[in-house]
Design a protein around this motif. Structure first.
Motif, mmCIF file in Angstrom:
data_model
loop_
_atom_site.group_PDB
_atom_site.id
_atom_site.type_symbol
_atom_site.label_atom_id
_atom_site.label_comp_id
_atom_site.label_asym_id
_atom_site.label_seq_id
_atom_site.Cartn_x
_atom_site.Cartn_y
_atom_site.Cartn_z
ATOM 1 N N ILE A 172 1.122 -1.261 -0.145
ATOM 2 C CA ILE A 172 -0.121 -0.153 0.010
ATOM 3 C C ILE A 172 1.026 1.114 0.137
ATOM 4 C CG2 ILE A 172 -1.907 1.159 1.103
ATOM 5 C CD1 ILE A 172 -2.806 -1.423 2.205
ATOM 6 N N TRP A 173 0.556 1.976 -0.981
ATOM 7 C CA TRP A 173 1.550 3.230 -1.083
ATOM 8 C C TRP A 173 0.637 4.653 -1.285
ATOM 9 C CZ3 TRP A 173 6.718 3.427 -2.177
ATOM 10 C CH2 TRP A 173 7.493 2.409 -2.146
ATOM 11 N N LYS A 174 1.314 5.595 -0.448
ATOM 12 C CA LYS A 174 0.647 6.928 -0.678
ATOM 13 C C LYS A 174 1.300 7.714 -1.680
ATOM 14 C CE LYS A 174 -0.470 10.594 2.705
ATOM 15 N NZ LYS A 174 -0.534 11.185 3.877
ATOM 16 N N LEU A 175 0.719 8.134 -2.333
ATOM 17 C CA LEU A 175 1.285 8.957 -3.530
ATOM 18 C C LEU A 175 0.582 10.297 -3.530
ATOM 19 C CD1 LEU A 175 0.851 6.517 -6.614
ATOM 20 C CD2 LEU A 175 2.403 6.394 -4.794
ATOM 21 N N GLU A 176 1.636 11.296 -4.148
ATOM 22 C CA GLU A 176 0.889 12.670 -4.450
ATOM 23 C C GLU A 176 0.983 13.063 -5.741
ATOM 24 O OE1 GLU A 176 2.545 16.391 -1.969
ATOM 25 O OE2 GLU A 176 3.518 16.402 -3.851
ATOM 26 N N ILE A 177 -0.309 13.862 -5.898
ATOM 27 C CA ILE A 177 -0.487 13.973 -7.468
ATOM 28 C C ILE A 177 -0.721 15.698 -7.460
ATOM 29 C CG2 ILE A 177 -1.385 11.825 -8.378
ATOM 30 C CD1 ILE A 177 -4.344 12.972 -8.217
ATOM 31 N N ALA A 178 -0.600 16.276 -8.653
ATOM 32 C CA ALA A 178 -1.187 17.696 -8.676
ATOM 33 C C ALA A 178 -2.341 17.850 -9.521
ATOM 34 C CB ALA A 178 -0.103 18.594 -9.078
ATOM 35 N N ALA A 179 -3.344 18.375 -9.393
ATOM 36 C CA ALA A 179 -4.415 18.669 -10.292
ATOM 37 C C ALA A 179 -5.427 19.914 -9.812
ATOM 38 C CB ALA A 179 -5.425 17.550 -10.129
ATOM 39 N N ASN A 180 -5.771 20.639 -10.848
ATOM 40 C CA ASN A 180 -6.478 22.176 -10.344
ATOM 41 C C ASN A 180 -5.713 22.848 -9.373
ATOM 42 O OD1 ASN A 180 -9.132 21.401 -11.542
ATOM 43 N ND2 ASN A 180 -9.022 19.610 -9.914
ATOM 44 N N ILE B 143 -3.165 10.162 -2.939
ATOM 45 C CA ILE B 143 -4.213 9.107 -3.353
ATOM 46 C C ILE B 143 -3.414 7.751 -3.020
ATOM 47 C CG2 ILE B 143 -5.079 10.383 -5.464
ATOM 48 C CD1 ILE B 143 -3.126 8.625 -7.157
ATOM 49 N N ILE B 144 -4.116 6.909 -2.885
ATOM 50 C CA ILE B 144 -3.557 5.705 -2.358
ATOM 51 C C ILE B 144 -3.550 4.422 -3.742
ATOM 52 C CG2 ILE B 144 -4.148 3.578 -1.307
ATOM 53 C CD1 ILE B 144 -3.252 5.627 0.558
ATOM 54 N N LEU B 145 -2.455 3.617 -3.645
ATOM 55 C CA LEU B 145 -2.077 2.735 -4.629
ATOM 56 C C LEU B 145 -2.015 1.635 -3.962
ATOM 57 C CD1 LEU B 145 -1.340 1.256 -7.136
ATOM 58 C CD2 LEU B 145 1.182 1.956 -6.910
ATOM 59 N N LYS B 146 -2.845 0.435 -3.944
ATOM 60 C CA LYS B 146 -2.791 -0.977 -3.327
ATOM 61 C C LYS B 146 -2.435 -1.842 -4.495
ATOM 62 C CE LYS B 146 -5.002 -3.874 -0.159
ATOM 63 N NZ LYS B 146 -5.945 -4.133 0.839
#
Length: 393
Positions: A84-92, A98-101
C-alpha cells in the motif's frame, strides 16, 4: 642490448596520471551524486504510471490534467500479499494524496473478494467505499494495481473509546441497509460466483467442520496442562452448548443478512471529518466481506474491541445497552425493523461467532502452540454468563 631510457621520468608520469585520474574520478562521482540527488532515478511506480497512461485516465476524476509527484511516495504497508503506497498528485493547481494498493500475484479468493468490491460494488455503496480512480490488471505479470481515494484512517486521528461507536454505527447501518435481504438479491448478478454466502452449501459444510473440530479441541484442551486449569470450570457448560450447534440462534437468520465488512478495526475505517459530530465512514480492506447475518458486524465492531481492551470492560454492558438500540434505530430509518430485542440480538451474534469460529481458533492456537490465547478466558466468561441468559444451557 635494449636501451631502457629515462625510467625515473616514466615512474613520475605514471604517478601523476594515477593521481589525476583519481581526482577526475572523484569529481565526476561527486557531480553524478549531485545530479542523482536533484533527479533521482524513477521508481517502478513512476515508470508504470507512464506506461499505462494513468494520468490520462485519472484526470477525469479531477476534471483537470493530473501530474504525479515522482519524488513523494510513501510505502504505508508491505506484506507478502500486497503493498500500500501513498502517492501525491497535482491537479486543479492543488496537491492531493491518493492510495495505490498493489495486489501481488497470485490473486486468491480473499484478494478477489476485495478487488470485486472495488470493481463491481462501488456503485451500490457509493459513499462507503473509497473512490476508485483506476484498476490496472497484469502489472509485472499478474499483479493488480488499484488507484483510489486517500481517506485518513480513524486510527491515529482520535483516541479511540467506546464513545466512537456512536459515530461509526450510522455508516455501518447504511452499509447493511443498502444490501439487506432483497436489496442484495436484486443485484444478484453483481455478487454471483465470488461473494461468500452464509447459507451456501460450502459455508454450511465449513461451519459443520469447525463445529466438530471445536468439540475435538475442547477435549484435547482438557488434557493440556496449561489450558485445563482455564477450562475446568466452564467445560461442562461449553460442551453442553456445543452439542446444540452449529446454528444456535435462528433469530439471527430471521433478523436478516447483509454484506458485512467482517474486520472492523480502526485501520480499516477511514474518515475525512473526525472533528465533526457525524462521521462519514468509508470502509477499507474488504477481503473478509461476505453476505451474513447483519448483527455479526456489531460483534466485529464492539465485541472484538472489548475482548482486547480489558481497561474498558467495566463499561461493556452499558455500551451494549446504548449501541445495540442505536443500531436498530439507524436500520429503522431505512425501513428495517427487528422483531427481537436489539441487546439480545447483539449477544446472540456474539455467542454465535465465538462458538462457530473464535473458540476453535483460540483452542487451536493454544494446543498446537501457534499463538498466545489471550482471549480464551473472556470468551469462556461470555459463554457462561450470556449462554445462561439466552437459554443455551
Amino acid at each position: 642490448m635494449t636501451k631502457i631510457g629515462n625510467f625515473g621520468g616514466y615512474e613520475h608520469g605514471r604517478t601523476d596520471g594515477f593521481r589525476k585520474g583519481r581526482e577526475d574520478g572523484y569529481r565526476k562521482g561527486h557531480e553524478d551524486a549531485q545530479a542523482l540527488s536533484m533527479n533521482p532515478p524513477l521508481h517502478d511506480i513512476s515508470l508504470k504510471w507512464r506506461e499505462f497512461r494513468c494520468a490520462d485516465q485519472i484526470a477525469s476524476h479531477f476534471g483537470s490534467p493530473v501530474v504525479l509527484n515522482d519524488h513523494n511516495m510513501e510505502c504505508l504497508k508491505e506484506t507478502g500479499k500486497s503493498s500500500i503506497w501513498k502517492l501525491e498528485i497535482a491537479a486543479n493547481q492543488q496537491r492531493y494524496s491518493i492510495i495505490l494498493k498493489i495486489f501481488k500475484a497470485p490473486v486468491n479468493e480473499q484478494k478477489l473478494i476485495e478487488l470485486n468490491m472495488y470493481r463491481k460494488v462501488k456503485s451500490i455503496l457509493p459513499d462507503l467505499i473509497p473512490d476508485i480512480y483506476m484498476i490496472v490488471e497484469g502489472v509485472n505479470g499478474e499483479d493488480v494495481w488499484v488507484f483510489m481515494e486517500y481517506v485518513p484512517q480513524v486510527k491515529g486521528q482520535v483516541i479511540f473509546t467506546p464513545d466512537c461507536f456512536d459515530r461509526i454505527i450510522p455508516s455501518l447501518a447504511k452499509l447493511h441497509a443498502l444490501t439487506y435481504n432483497q436489496n442484495f438479491y436484486k443485484n444478484w448478478e453483481v455478487f454471483e460466483g465470488w461473494l461468500p454466502l452464509y447459507d451456501s452449501d460450502a459455508s454450511s459444510l465449513e461451519r459443520q467442520k469447525n463445529h466438530e473440530r471445536t468439540l475435538e479441541y475442547l477435549d484435547k484442551a482438557m488434557e493440556n496442562p496449561e489450558l485445563k486449569p482455564r477450562l475446568e470450570s466452564s467445560y461442562s457448560n461449553v460442551h453442553s452448548i456445543l452439542k446444540k450447534g452449529p446454528i444456535y440462534f435462528p433469530e439471527l437468520l430471521h433478523a436478516g443478512k447483509s454484506i458485512i465488512h467482517n474486520d472492523l478495526q480502526t485501520p480499516n475505517m477511514g474518515c475525512h471529518n473526525v472533528a465533526e459530530e457525524t462521521w462519514n465512514i468509508k470502509f477499507i480492506d474488504w477481503e473478509g466481506a461476505r453476505f451474513s447475518p447483519c448483527w455479526f458486524d456489531m460483534f466485529n465492531l464492539m465485541g472484538v474491541f472489548f475482548a482486547y481492551r480489558k481497561d474498558w470492560r467495566g463499561d461493556e454492558e452499558a455500551v451494549i445497552q446504548r449501541c445495540a438500540p442505536q443500531y436498530a434505530a439507524e436500520m429503522l430509518k431505512y425501513g428495517i425493523q427487528f422483531d427481537t430485542d436489539p441487546v439480545m440480538l447483539y449477544k446472540m451474534a456474539y455467542l454465535q461467532r465465538v462458538l462457530e469460529r473464535s473458540l476453535y481458533q483460540q483452542l487451536h492456537w493454544g494446543i498446537d502452540g501457534l499463538k498466545q490465547v489471550y482471549l480464551l478466558d473472556h470468551y469462556l466468561e461470555k459463554l457462561n454468563v450470556w449462554g445462561k441468559e439466552l437459554g443455551l444451557y
